[in-house]
Design a protein around this motif. Structure first.
Motif: not given
Length: 109
Positions: A28-29, A31-34
């Motif tokens: 998930r991180l 996917e959010k660009g982290c």
């Protein structure tokens, strides 16, 4: 992240459900660009704290510094306590590195 049906309900060795939830969170991180993830291994008691630090190191996280040990300037200590809410070892890892390391645990055999 899709977990193959054959992997569901199967023991994942020493990590089990924690590995599944951790990898899901890292996906998930990503996917959010982290690119990096940080966590705090809480120091509730010395025995459990040492085990927790080793657990995260085995997952692929590296030690950054002690939080709440009194070694940093008071302003840094205050900020740490507000952000992390406790004392322990601040740890950091590259998201892609941890996912790559553990991806084979979720592939069908």
């Amino acid at each position: 992240m899709r977990v193959p049906r054959t992997a569901r309900g199967r023991s994942q060795g020493a990590f089990g459900t924690g590995l599944l939830l951790g990898c899901y969170s890292l996906c998930r991180l990503r996917e959010k660009g982290c690119e990096t993830a940080e966590l705090l291994a809480i120091n509730d008691n010395p025995y459990q704290y040492d085990k927790l630090v080793r657990y995260y190191e085995r997952m692929g996280f590296g030690k950054v510094r002690e939080v709440g040990s009194g070694e940093s300037p008071w302003l840094v200590e205050l900020g740490d306590q507000l952000v992390w809410g406790g004392t322990g070892m601040l740890m950091r890892a590259r998201v892609d590195d941890v996912i790559e390391k553990w991806a084979r645990s979720f592939r069908e055999k």
